[in-house]
Design a protein around this motif. Structure first.
Motif, PDB file in Angstrom:
ATOM      1  N   VAL A   2       0.815  -1.014  -0.156  1.00 36.25           N
ATOM      2  CA  VAL A   2       0.110  -0.075  -0.062  1.00 36.25           C
ATOM      3  C   VAL A   2       0.715   1.013   0.071  1.00 36.25           C
ATOM      4  O   VAL A   2       1.809   1.382   0.854  1.00 36.25           O
ATOM      5  N   TYR A  34      -6.379   0.949   3.803  1.00 37.89           N
ATOM      6  CA  TYR A  34      -6.130   1.004   2.070  1.00 37.89           C
ATOM      7  C   TYR A  34      -5.994  -0.507   1.591  1.00 37.89           C
ATOM      8  O   TYR A  34      -6.482  -0.703   0.619  1.00 37.89           O
ATOM      9  N   ARG A  35      -5.317  -1.178   2.582  1.00 40.38           N
ATOM     10  CA  ARG A  35      -5.291  -2.638   1.938  1.00 40.38           C
ATOM     11  C   ARG A  35      -6.479  -3.557   1.867  1.00 40.38           C
ATOM     12  O   ARG A  35      -6.773  -4.129   0.924  1.00 40.38           O
ATOM     13  N   ASP A  38      -8.361  -1.982  -1.269  1.00 38.24           N
ATOM     14  CA  ASP A  38      -7.707  -2.348  -2.345  1.00 38.24           C
ATOM     15  C   ASP A  38      -8.087  -3.703  -2.697  1.00 38.24           C
ATOM     16  O   ASP A  38      -8.318  -4.320  -4.107  1.00 38.24           O
ATOM     17  N   GLU A  39      -8.095  -4.620  -1.760  1.00 40.93           N
ATOM     18  CA  GLU A  39      -8.673  -5.960  -1.752  1.00 40.93           C
ATOM     19  C   GLU A  39     -10.030  -6.298  -2.255  1.00 40.93           C
ATOM     20  O   GLU A  39     -10.379  -7.153  -3.305  1.00 40.93           O
ATOM     21  N   LYS A  41     -12.826  -3.789  -2.956  1.00 47.68           N
ATOM     22  CA  LYS A  41     -13.474  -3.079  -3.848  1.00 47.68           C
ATOM     23  C   LYS A  41     -14.968  -3.131  -3.937  1.00 47.68           C
ATOM     24  O   LYS A  41     -15.456  -3.019  -4.892  1.00 47.68           O
ATOM     25  N   TRP A  61     -13.332   2.055  -5.199  1.00 50.77           N
ATOM     26  CA  TRP A  61     -11.787   1.829  -5.323  1.00 50.77           C
ATOM     27  C   TRP A  61     -11.310   2.844  -4.745  1.00 50.77           C
ATOM     28  O   TRP A  61     -11.832   4.077  -4.864  1.00 50.77           O
ATOM     29  N   ARG A  62     -10.063   2.778  -4.572  1.00 46.61           N
ATOM     30  CA  ARG A  62      -9.059   3.639  -4.169  1.00 46.61           C
ATOM     31  C   ARG A  62      -8.093   4.126  -5.136  1.00 46.61           C
ATOM     32  O   ARG A  62      -7.722   3.311  -5.905  1.00 46.61           O
ATOM     33  N   HIS A  63      -7.907   5.592  -5.230  1.00 48.53           N
ATOM     34  CA  HIS A  63      -6.897   6.024  -5.933  1.00 48.53           C
ATOM     35  C   HIS A  63      -6.211   7.151  -5.280  1.00 48.53           C
ATOM     36  O   HIS A  63      -6.680   8.268  -4.969  1.00 48.53           O
ATOM     37  N   ASP A 138      -5.964  -2.421 -12.381  1.00 52.98           N
ATOM     38  CA  ASP A 138      -5.885  -3.116 -11.158  1.00 52.98           C
ATOM     39  C   ASP A 138      -6.511  -4.396 -11.400  1.00 52.98           C
ATOM     40  O   ASP A 138      -5.845  -5.620 -10.993  1.00 52.98           O
TER      41      ASP A 138
END
Length: 199
Positions: A2, A34-35, A38-39, A41, A61-63, A138
Motif C-alpha cells: 500500500v 487501504y489494504r 484495495d483487496e 473493492k 475503489w481507491r486512487h 488493477d
C-alpha cells in the motif's frame, strides 16, 4: 504494498468512529484500511434520505487518498454528495470461521473498516480517465490500452464520485478459539476453517 499519499498515516477519530467493543482489535492506520479497500473493492454505502436509512452495495475503489465510485448522472447519491451530506461506507471480509468447543465462543477471523466520507462529482476529464484507468488496470494490467476509452455520451451519463475520508476505523480478529478452561477437555474438535469453501 500500500502506497500512502497522505502525510497523515492515521485517520482522524471522534466519538463517532472510535471502536469501543474489543478496542484492542482496532486500528486507525490508513495502511490497514487501504489494504482492505484495495483487496475488496466492494463497499456498502449508507446514507439517509427523507428520514429513511438506505444502504447500497457499490464497487468502490481507491486512487491515492480518495475513494471513488460511479453512478448514473443525476442519481440520488450524486445529488446527496453534491449537497454536502456525509455518507458512511463499510467494508468487511470473513477470512476464517472460528469453531470453539462451546456454542457461545464460536466466532470469525475478519477484517473490517467503517469510513465516514464527503464527496463530489469529478469534473476534470483527465482525473476521470486516470481514475477509471486505475480500476481497470488493477483488475487486469495492460487492459486500458486495449479497450475503447469512454466516449462523450458515456461521460455525460456517468457521474464519477470522489470521496474524501474524514474519519474512520479498521477492526480485525485473528487466531484460535477462546475456549473456557473447563471446556478444553470436551471431546469435540475446535479450530479454524476457511470462511469460503472454494479457497
Amino acid at each position: 504494498m500500500v502506497v500512502l499519499d497522505s502525510a497523515k498515516s492515521e485517520l482522524s477519530v471522534t466519538a463517532k468512529s472510535r471502536v469501543r467493543r474489543a478496542a484492542k482489535r482496532a486500528s486507525y492506520r490508513r495502511e490497514d484500511i487501504y489494504r482492505l479497500v484495495d483487496e475488496l473493492k466492494l463497499g456498502h454505502i449508507g446514507f439517509t434520505q427523507d428520514g429513511e436509512v438506505i444502504v447500497i452495495p457499490m464497487t468502490v475503489w481507491r486512487h491515492g487518498d480518495f475513494l471513488y465510485f460511479h453512478v448514473a448522472n443525476k442519481s440520488r447519491l450524486q445529488k446527496l454528495l453534491d449537497s454536502g451530506q456525509q455518507v458512511c461506507i463499510s467494508f468487511a471480509h470473513y477470512d476464517e470461521w472460528v469453531l470453539a468447543k462451546s456454542a457461545f465462543h464460536h466466532s470469525a477471523n475478519y477484517r473490517s473498516a467503517v469510513l465516514f466520507c464527503r464527496g463530489a462529482r469529478v469534473q476534470d476529464p483527465e482525473e476521470f480517465d486516470a481514475v477509471f484507468k486505475s480500476i481497470i488496470e488493477d483488475i487486469e494490467p495492460g487492459r486500458w490500452s486495449q479497450v475503447r476509452a469512454p466516449n462523450t455520451q458515456e461521460r455525460k451519463g456517468t457521474a464519477l464520485m470522489r470521496l474524501t475520508i474524514e474519519e474512520g476505523s479498521f477492526k480485525s480478529r485473528t487466531g484460535a478459539p477462546s475456549d473456557n478452561k473447563e471446556d478444553l477437555d470436551l471431546p469435540v474438535w475446535s479450530g479454524t476453517k476457511p470462511a469460503c469453501p472454494f479457497k
